[in-house]
Each structure stands twice: as structure tokens, then as C-alpha cells.
Design a protein around this motif. Structure first.
Motif, PDB file in Angstrom:
ATOM      1  N   MET A  70       0.808  -1.106  -0.074  1.00  7.79           N
ATOM      2  CA  MET A  70      -0.076  -0.097  -0.178  1.00  7.79           C
ATOM      3  C   MET A  70       0.898   1.231  -0.033  1.00  7.79           C
ATOM      4  N   GLN A  71       0.502   2.198  -0.651  1.00  8.39           N
ATOM      5  CA  GLN A  71       1.168   3.243  -0.731  1.00  8.39           C
ATOM      6  C   GLN A  71       0.959   4.261   0.436  1.00  8.39           C
ATOM      7  N   LEU A  72       2.038   4.971   0.829  1.00  8.54           N
ATOM      8  CA  LEU A  72       2.320   5.637   2.326  1.00  8.54           C
ATOM      9  C   LEU A  72       1.019   6.610   2.047  1.00  8.54           C
ATOM     10  N   ALA A  73       0.256   6.663   3.142  1.00 11.41           N
ATOM     11  CA  ALA A  73      -0.988   7.706   3.340  1.00 11.41           C
ATOM     12  C   ALA A  73      -0.455   8.677   4.304  1.00 11.41           C
ATOM     13  N   ILE A  74      -0.814  10.154   3.855  1.00 10.84           N
ATOM     14  CA  ILE A  74      -0.562  11.304   4.548  1.00 10.84           C
ATOM     15  C   ILE A  74      -1.688  12.357   4.677  1.00 10.84           C
ATOM     16  N   GLY A  75      -2.024  12.488   6.004  1.00 13.11           N
ATOM     17  CA  GLY A  75      -3.149  13.524   5.884  1.00 13.11           C
ATOM     18  C   GLY A  75      -2.412  14.886   5.788  1.00 13.11           C
ATOM     19  N   ILE A  76      -3.076  15.769   5.486  1.00 14.47           N
ATOM     20  CA  ILE A  76      -2.604  17.418   5.002  1.00 14.47           C
ATOM     21  C   ILE A  76      -3.872  18.371   5.012  1.00 14.47           C
ATOM     22  N   SER A  77      -3.558  19.301   5.378  1.00 14.58           N
ATOM     23  CA  SER A  77      -4.478  20.447   5.362  1.00 14.58           C
ATOM     24  C   SER A  77      -4.650  20.762   3.676  1.00 14.58           C
ATOM     25  N   ALA A  78      -5.933  20.879   3.362  1.00 14.89           N
ATOM     26  CA  ALA A  78      -6.284  21.037   2.068  1.00 14.89           C
ATOM     27  C   ALA A  78      -5.523  22.217   1.315  1.00 14.89           C
ATOM     28  N   CYS A  79      -5.468  23.421   2.041  1.00 15.70           N
ATOM     29  CA  CYS A  79      -4.739  24.464   1.381  1.00 15.70           C
ATOM     30  C   CYS A  79      -3.364  24.281   1.099  1.00 15.70           C
ATOM     31  N   LEU A  80      -2.714  23.427   1.755  1.00 16.53           N
ATOM     32  CA  LEU A  80      -1.074  23.098   1.392  1.00 16.53           C
ATOM     33  C   LEU A  80      -0.948  22.434  -0.002  1.00 16.53           C
ATOM     34  N   LEU A  81      -2.075  21.833  -0.478  1.00 16.05           N
ATOM     35  CA  LEU A  81      -2.065  21.328  -1.877  1.00 16.05           C
ATOM     36  C   LEU A  81      -2.745  22.295  -2.862  1.00 16.05           C
ATOM     37  N   GLY A  82      -2.656  23.598  -2.543  1.00 18.76           N
ATOM     38  CA  GLY A  82      -3.140  24.386  -3.464  1.00 18.76           C
ATOM     39  C   GLY A  82      -4.691  24.701  -3.461  1.00 18.76           C
ATOM     40  N   GLN A  83      -5.413  23.860  -2.787  1.00 19.10           N
ATOM     41  CA  GLN A  83      -6.805  24.239  -2.832  1.00 19.10           C
ATOM     42  C   GLN A  83      -7.261  25.437  -2.179  1.00 19.10           C
ATOM     43  N   LYS A  84      -8.146  26.063  -2.909  1.00 19.78           N
ATOM     44  CA  LYS A  84      -8.638  27.506  -2.423  1.00 19.78           C
ATOM     45  C   LYS A  84      -9.692  27.437  -1.413  1.00 19.78           C
ATOM     46  N   VAL A  85      -9.212  27.149  -0.330  1.00 19.94           N
ATOM     47  CA  VAL A  85     -10.302  26.829   0.813  1.00 19.94           C
ATOM     48  C   VAL A  85     -10.122  27.867   1.987  1.00 19.94           C
ATOM     49  N   ARG A  86      -9.120  28.489   1.990  1.00 25.38           N
ATOM     50  CA  ARG A  86      -8.790  29.614   3.116  1.00 25.38           C
ATOM     51  C   ARG A  86      -9.799  30.622   3.202  1.00 25.38           C
ATOM     52  N   LEU A 134      -3.162   6.502   8.712  1.00 26.30           N
ATOM     53  CA  LEU A 134      -2.369   7.489   8.150  1.00 26.30           C
ATOM     54  C   LEU A 134      -0.895   7.330   8.831  1.00 26.30           C
ATOM     55  N   ALA A 135       0.205   7.639   8.111  1.00 18.61           N
ATOM     56  CA  ALA A 135       1.572   7.557   8.522  1.00 18.61           C
ATOM     57  C   ALA A 135       2.068   8.725   8.956  1.00 18.61           C
ATOM     58  N   GLY A 136       1.366   9.918   8.696  1.00 19.80           N
ATOM     59  CA  GLY A 136       1.531  11.201   9.214  1.00 19.80           C
ATOM     60  C   GLY A 136       0.650  12.263   8.769  1.00 19.80           C
ATOM     61  N   PHE A 137       0.897  13.524   9.117  1.00 22.49           N
ATOM     62  CA  PHE A 137       0.003  14.571   8.976  1.00 22.49           C
ATOM     63  C   PHE A 137       0.848  15.805   8.782  1.00 22.49           C
ATOM     64  N   ILE A 138       0.450  16.456   7.794  1.00 26.50           N
ATOM     65  CA  ILE A 138       1.016  18.089   7.463  1.00 26.50           C
ATOM     66  C   ILE A 138       0.047  18.960   7.683  1.00 26.50           C
ATOM     67  N   VAL A 139      -0.005  19.765   8.572  1.00 28.52           N
ATOM     68  CA  VAL A 139      -0.953  21.043   8.865  1.00 28.52           C
ATOM     69  C   VAL A 139      -0.479  22.197   8.639  1.00 28.52           C
ATOM     70  N   CYS A 140      -1.462  23.334   8.456  1.00 34.76           N
ATOM     71  CA  CYS A 140      -1.113  24.667   8.192  1.00 34.76           C
ATOM     72  C   CYS A 140      -0.645  25.487   9.395  1.00 34.76           C
ATOM     73  N   ALA A 141       0.338  26.043   9.143  1.00 37.40           N
ATOM     74  CA  ALA A 141       0.764  26.616  10.584  1.00 37.40           C
ATOM     75  C   ALA A 141      -0.183  27.987  10.779  1.00 37.40           C
ATOM     76  N   LYS A 142      -0.295  28.254  12.058  1.00 32.04           N
ATOM     77  CA  LYS A 142      -0.965  29.422  12.488  1.00 32.04           C
ATOM     78  C   LYS A 142      -2.330  29.472  12.448  1.00 32.04           C
ATOM     79  N   SER A 143      -2.954  28.407  11.913  1.00 32.06           N
ATOM     80  CA  SER A 143      -4.260  28.011  11.548  1.00 32.06           C
ATOM     81  C   SER A 143      -5.100  27.996  13.293  1.00 32.06           C
ATOM     82  N   PRO A 144      -6.283  28.466  13.346  1.00 30.81           N
ATOM     83  CA  PRO A 144      -6.983  28.450  14.576  1.00 30.81           C
ATOM     84  C   PRO A 144      -7.683  26.708  14.612  1.00 30.81           C
TER      85      PRO A 144
END
Length: 313
Positions: free
Chosen positions: A1-17, A96-106
Motif C-alpha cells: 500500500m502507498q504511504l498515506a499522509i493527511g494534509i491541510s487542503a490549502c497546502l495542496l493549492g486548494q482555495k479553501v482559506r 495514516l502514517a503522518g499529517f502535515i498541517v497549516c501553520a498558525k491556523s486556529p
């Protein structure tokens, strides 16, 4: 299985801010993406806040509770909605094997998020985003990092090491956890753990030696948590040099006096900061190609992540 990572959507370029923008991360979109499968989430969108939307922030009430409120009107409180969403979403994140989150976000910030009191006065950068706080409480072993911190090469390499190790362990559990399988896994990771923390290396060794005293599920979770805690500790040139000297010992019967001296010199020059880590490792790998040694060849320390990431200096 491919390594699965959670991520804040805005870090992938999604315009959700909140302002309709994004925070696309070059690390995530170029360097890491070929090796992982992302599971994107925007907690604020998930609880029904549109894009764009009024800004929100963390507010500490008099009794100490932390609330997620609208900046322009603190009576508009999104705390319960965020807690409910997170409780519903977290079970699906157990693999998930990890998670990358958006800094400073409440909602997503891992640390140093601005915190305010009920009067609107700033209390300092002492908060943790509501979503990320619950994520880390539910999965204390999970490697979690902020996008901004990943610009630090040492933190980036440490995070990558942890997510690949976590994924490797999850693969072991999916294939069938047993004491024998754990012993084999630990055997491959001994020197990597030693490089991060000699004390954790000894503690994990004791845990594996006493494995039959534990119920399988307890052992499985305890080893994972202790392994991830060990790997989170930063390596130093001293601990790396200690491991390199251990590895050198496996070749003492095969190398000539001149070859032993050459390897010792490279390790010492690395320890003193005159050479990158790959200098002694490359020579060790060269000797490994000359003198077959299955135990050493299996050591994760020699390549804890894909070489193409180019992280080890």
C-alpha cells in the motif's frame, strides 16, 4: 500500500482559506508527492464555513476553555461543530502514517497559534488548532508537522524518517502482527533508533525482550508509540558516529589495515563536522557490496527513506 499522509487542503493549492486563497507547499507538491497518497481535509470547510468567510480565532474563556470564534463577533462560536466533525473524522485517519498541517491556523496549527481572551486582547502565541489538538490526542504516535517548520532541513528529514518508519510498521501490522514479526522489525530498526536516542534504543530492546509478557494489542501499540517517540528526537553527529562505528565493527575481519583506517578517518571527520553523513555511509555501502552481510544489508539506518529525496547531506 502507498504511504498515506493527511494534509491541510490549502497546502495542496486548494482555495479553501478564509480569504479564498491557498498556501500551496512546494515540499508537499513536488518533493514528497511522488511517494505518498494525500488525504486532504479543510476542517473549516467541513463544518460548513464557506470560502471566502469571516476570519476566526482561538479565544480562551475565563474558566480556561478554548473556543473557536468569529473575529468580528465572538458570540458566533464554532467550537462544538469543530469537535463534532473531528470526532467523526478521526477514526478514518487511523491508517495514516503522518499529517502535515497549516501553520498558525486556529483549526490546524500545531503550535504557536495566536490566542485571545474574551476582551479581544492577545495572550500570545500559545494555542493549538482545535482539529490538530484532537488529532494529536487521539493518535499520540502520529508524526505531525507544520508546513513552515518543514523548511528546516533537519525537521524535514526527521519527519520523513518518521513517516516511512510508521508506514513500515503499519505494513507489518496489516500482514499479521506477532512477536516473531516484531523481533524481525526491531532488528532492522535497531541502528536507526540508536542514532536518534541511545536510551530509547535500550528501552525498546527491553520491551521486545519482554514481548511475551504483553497482550498482542497492547504490545503493538506500545512499540509503535515508543518507536515514534524515539525517532522524533534529533540525531547528532555524535550519535551518528557511534552507529557508524558499530557498523564498522562488522567488517573488522574483512578489511585491510589501510581500509579500516580510511573508514575510521571518514567517521571521525564526519563527527567533527568536516564531512557530510553520506561520506562514511557510502564507503560502508561499498564494503557491504564487497562482503555480503544480510543483517547489515537489512538495516533501515542505511536508507531510511528513498534516496531520490536527497535529504542526507
Amino acid at each position: 500500500m502507498q504511504l498515506a499522509i493527511g494534509i491541510s487542503a490549502c497546502l495542496l493549492g486548494q482555495k479553501v482559506r478564509y480569504d479564498g486563497g491557498h498556501k500551496a507547499s512546494e515540499f508537499c507538491l513536488s518533493q514528497l508527492q511522488p511517494y505518498v497518497r494525500y488525504q486532504a481535509v479543510c476542517p473549516e470547510n467541513a463544518i460548513g464555513l464557506g470560502t471566502p468567510r469571516p476570519a476566526i480565532r482561538l479565544m480562551k474563556k475565563t474558566q480556561g476553555d478554548i473556543h473557536l470564534v468569529q473575529v468580528s463577533d465572538a458570540s458566533i462560536d464554532h467550537t462544538d461543530a469543530m469537535h463534532q466533525f473531528t470526532e467523526q473524522a478521526l477514526p478514518a485517519m487511523s491508517a495514516l502514517a503522518g499529517f502535515i498541517v497549516c501553520a498558525k491556523s486556529p483549526s490546524c496549527g500545531m503550535e504557536r497559534v495566536r490566542l485571545f481572551n474574551e476582551q479581544g486582547h492577545q495572550l500570545g502565541k500559545a494555542g493549538v488548532g482545535l482539529f490538530t489538538r484532537q488529532l494529536m490526542q487521539r493518535y499520540p504516535w502520529l508524526p505531525v508537522e507544520e508546513d513552515g517548520r518543514l523548511h528546516d532541513p533537519m525537521l524535514w528529514e526527521n519527519f520523513i524518517t518518521r513517516i516511512f518508519a510508521c508506514h513500515d510498521y503499519q505494513q507489518l501490522c496489516r500482514e499479521g502482527f506477532s512477536v516473531g514479526a516484531l523481533v524481525a522489525f526491531h532488528s532492522r530498526y535497531k541502528f536507526l533508533v540508536m542514532a536518534h536516542s541511545p536510551s530509547a534504543y535500550r528501552e525498546l530492546g527491553r520491551l521486545v525482550a519482554q514481548a511475551k509478557l504483553f497482550e498482542p494489542e497492547e504490545l503493538k501499540q506500545r512499540y509503535l508509540q515508543d518507536l515514534m517517540h524515539a525517532l522524533k528526537q534529533a540525531c547528532s553527529r555524535k550519535t551518528h558516529a557511534n552507529v557508524l562505528q558499530h557498523l564498522q565493527g562488522f567488517f573488522k575481519k574483512h578489511l585491510s589495515s589501510k581500509e579500516r583506517q580510511e573508514l575510521s578517518s571518514l567517521i571521525d571527520r564526519f563527527r567533527l563536522g568536516h564531512l557530510p553523513l553520506m561520506a562514511p555511509i557510502t564507503l560502508l555501502l561499498h564494503h557491504l557490496s564487497r562482503f555480503e552481510h544480510p543483517y547489515l544489508a537489512a538495516q533501515t539506518y542505511l536508507q531510511p527513506f528513498p534516496e531520490a529525496l536527497g535529504l542526507r547531506g
